[in-house]
Scaffold this motif. Structure first.
Motif, PDB file in Angstrom:
ATOM      1  N   ALA A  67      26.059   0.377  13.968  1.00 36.55           N
ATOM      2  CA  ALA A  67      25.082  -0.451  14.463  1.00 36.55           C
ATOM      3  C   ALA A  67      23.767   0.409  13.709  1.00 36.55           C
ATOM      4  O   ALA A  67      23.573   1.165  14.179  1.00 36.55           O
ATOM      5  N   TRP A  68      23.258  -0.331  12.873  1.00 38.57           N
ATOM      6  CA  TRP A  68      21.932  -0.053  12.190  1.00 38.57           C
ATOM      7  C   TRP A  68      20.626  -0.099  12.971  1.00 38.57           C
ATOM      8  O   TRP A  68      20.462  -1.236  13.371  1.00 38.57           O
ATOM      9  N   LYS A  69      19.893   0.651  13.083  1.00 33.90           N
ATOM     10  CA  LYS A  69      18.320   0.791  13.696  1.00 33.90           C
ATOM     11  C   LYS A  69      17.870  -0.290  13.036  1.00 33.90           C
ATOM     12  O   LYS A  69      17.145  -0.923  13.692  1.00 33.90           O
ATOM     13  N   SER A  70      17.579  -0.163  11.690  1.00 37.62           N
ATOM     14  CA  SER A  70      16.962  -1.004  10.988  1.00 37.62           C
ATOM     15  C   SER A  70      17.662  -1.014   9.383  1.00 37.62           C
ATOM     16  O   SER A  70      17.883   0.200   9.097  1.00 37.62           O
ATOM     17  N   GLU A  71      17.844  -2.110   9.021  1.00 35.03           N
ATOM     18  CA  GLU A  71      18.329  -2.110   7.416  1.00 35.03           C
ATOM     19  C   GLU A  71      17.235  -2.597   6.423  1.00 35.03           C
ATOM     20  O   GLU A  71      17.531  -2.360   5.357  1.00 35.03           O
ATOM     21  N   SER A  72      16.170  -2.629   6.963  1.00 30.02           N
ATOM     22  CA  SER A  72      14.906  -2.971   6.033  1.00 30.02           C
ATOM     23  C   SER A  72      13.633  -2.489   6.744  1.00 30.02           C
ATOM     24  O   SER A  72      13.483  -2.635   7.903  1.00 30.02           O
ATOM     25  N   ILE A  73      12.941  -1.626   5.772  1.00 30.76           N
ATOM     26  CA  ILE A  73      11.946  -0.902   6.414  1.00 30.76           C
ATOM     27  C   ILE A  73      10.644  -1.196   5.610  1.00 30.76           C
ATOM     28  O   ILE A  73      10.846  -1.005   4.379  1.00 30.76           O
ATOM     29  N   ASP A  74       9.456  -1.656   6.227  1.00 29.87           N
ATOM     30  CA  ASP A  74       8.339  -1.772   5.494  1.00 29.87           C
ATOM     31  C   ASP A  74       7.542  -0.536   5.786  1.00 29.87           C
ATOM     32  O   ASP A  74       6.829  -0.318   6.980  1.00 29.87           O
ATOM     33  N   LEU A  75       7.062   0.284   4.700  1.00 28.77           N
ATOM     34  CA  LEU A  75       6.468   1.377   4.745  1.00 28.77           C
ATOM     35  C   LEU A  75       4.864   1.191   4.991  1.00 28.77           C
ATOM     36  O   LEU A  75       4.063   2.141   5.013  1.00 28.77           O
ATOM     37  N   GLY A  76       4.443  -0.011   4.517  1.00 24.30           N
ATOM     38  CA  GLY A  76       3.047  -0.170   4.632  1.00 24.30           C
ATOM     39  C   GLY A  76       2.499   0.334   2.969  1.00 24.30           C
ATOM     40  O   GLY A  76       2.904   0.434   2.164  1.00 24.30           O
ATOM     41  N   GLU A  77       1.313   0.827   3.425  1.00 22.69           N
ATOM     42  CA  GLU A  77       0.511   1.608   2.307  1.00 22.69           C
ATOM     43  C   GLU A  77       0.830   3.260   2.337  1.00 22.69           C
ATOM     44  O   GLU A  77       0.898   3.656   3.409  1.00 22.69           O
ATOM     45  N   ILE A  78       1.313   3.710   1.154  1.00 27.84           N
ATOM     46  CA  ILE A  78       1.460   5.266   1.083  1.00 27.84           C
ATOM     47  C   ILE A  78       0.590   5.763   0.168  1.00 27.84           C
ATOM     48  O   ILE A  78       0.344   5.096  -1.218  1.00 27.84           O
ATOM     49  N   PRO A  79       0.538   7.117   0.132  1.00 27.71           N
ATOM     50  CA  PRO A  79      -0.513   7.732  -0.672  1.00 27.71           C
ATOM     51  C   PRO A  79       0.190   8.019  -1.980  1.00 27.71           C
ATOM     52  O   PRO A  79       1.572   8.289  -1.921  1.00 27.71           O
ATOM     53  N   GLN A  80      -0.396   7.876  -3.256  1.00 30.52           N
ATOM     54  CA  GLN A  80       0.173   8.124  -4.492  1.00 30.52           C
ATOM     55  C   GLN A  80       0.527   9.787  -4.651  1.00 30.52           C
ATOM     56  O   GLN A  80      -0.387  10.482  -4.117  1.00 30.52           O
ATOM     57  N   ASN A  81       1.621  10.221  -5.458  1.00 33.11           N
ATOM     58  CA  ASN A  81       1.932  11.701  -5.738  1.00 33.11           C
ATOM     59  C   ASN A  81       2.127  12.428  -4.467  1.00 33.11           C
ATOM     60  O   ASN A  81       2.155  13.653  -4.451  1.00 33.11           O
ATOM     61  N   LYS A  82       2.760  11.579  -3.483  1.00 30.15           N
ATOM     62  CA  LYS A  82       3.082  12.242  -2.050  1.00 30.15           C
ATOM     63  C   LYS A  82       4.645  11.673  -1.827  1.00 30.15           C
ATOM     64  O   LYS A  82       4.519  10.483  -1.285  1.00 30.15           O
ATOM     65  N   PRO A  83       5.555  12.166  -1.933  1.00 30.16           N
ATOM     66  CA  PRO A  83       6.842  11.770  -1.797  1.00 30.16           C
ATOM     67  C   PRO A  83       6.894  11.385  -0.345  1.00 30.16           C
ATOM     68  O   PRO A  83       6.385  11.962   0.566  1.00 30.16           O
ATOM     69  N   LYS A  84       7.667   9.928  -0.035  1.00 25.78           N
ATOM     70  CA  LYS A  84       7.764   9.401   1.254  1.00 25.78           C
ATOM     71  C   LYS A  84       9.003   9.437   1.656  1.00 25.78           C
ATOM     72  O   LYS A  84       9.918   8.798   0.815  1.00 25.78           O
ATOM     73  N   GLU A  85       9.344  10.012   2.943  1.00 22.19           N
ATOM     74  CA  GLU A  85      10.739  10.181   3.255  1.00 22.19           C
ATOM     75  C   GLU A  85      11.139   8.876   4.247  1.00 22.19           C
ATOM     76  O   GLU A  85      10.311   8.433   5.283  1.00 22.19           O
ATOM     77  N   VAL A  86      12.308   8.271   3.937  1.00 21.89           N
ATOM     78  CA  VAL A  86      12.654   6.933   5.038  1.00 21.89           C
ATOM     79  C   VAL A  86      13.888   7.419   5.595  1.00 21.89           C
ATOM     80  O   VAL A  86      14.885   7.836   4.955  1.00 21.89           O
TER      81      VAL A  86
END
Length: 134
Positions: free
Chosen positions: A38-57
Motif C-alpha cells: 500500500a503506497w502512501k502516494s504514487e505521484s508527488i507534486d513538488l511544486g517549485e524547487i530552487p535550482q542547483n539544490k538536489p531535491k529528495e522525494v
C-alpha cells in the motif's frame, strides 16, 4: 431413378448441415488480486524547487500482505535522478521507503518516474514526481 437418389442424397446432406452441436460456454474468471503493498502516494507534486539544490522525494509504502516484501530493483527514468531504497525484507505490517533525489540543475518544469520491482507484484510499480525548477 438416378435423379431421385441424387435429390434424396442432397436433401440428407442439407439436413445434416443443420444439426445442432452442443455448445460449450467458457466462463473466464478475472481475479483482481490486491497488492500486498500500500503506497502512501504514487505521484508527488513538488511544486517549485530552487535550482542547483538536489531535491529528495520519499515514496513510503506499507506491507499489508502476509509475507515479507523484498525490493529487487529500483530504476530512475533518467540520470538526473539518484535512487535509494530499503535493502532488507519488509515484514508484514512494516513500512519502507524508496527515495529519489532529483538534481535540479536546469530551470523549468520537469516530470520524472521511478520504477520499483518487488517480489510481491508481477508488474513493476511506476512512481512519479513533478515540479518546476526556479
Amino acid at each position: 431413378m438416378k435423379t431421385i437418389k441424387i435429390s434424396i442424397l442432397a436433401s440428407i446432406l442439407g439436413l445434416m448441415s443443420f444439426t445442432v452441436l452442443p455448445t460449450t460456454s467458457k466462463i473466464h474468471h478475472i481475479a483482481t488480486a490486491t497488492s500486498p503493498i500500500a503506497w502512501k502516494s504514487e505521484s508527488i507534486d513538488l511544486g517549485e524547487i530552487p535550482q542547483n539544490k538536489p531535491k529528495e522525494v520519499d515514496f513510503e509504502f506499507k506491507n499489508t500482505g502476509k509475507t515479507a516484501v523484498i525490493i529487487t530493483n529500483v530504476k530512475a527514468s533518467c540520470g538526473c535522478t539518484a535512487t535509494d531504497y530499503t535493502k532488507t525484507p519488509i515484514q508484514p505490517g512494516e513500512t519502507a521507503t524508496v527515495k529519489a533525489t532529483y538534481n535540479a540543475a536546469a530551470k523549468g518544469a520537469f516530470s520524472k518516474t521511478v520504477t520499483v520491482t518487488t517480489n510481491a507484484e508481477d508488474a513493476p510499480k511506476v512512481l512519479s514526481f513533478k515540479g518546476t525548477v526556479i
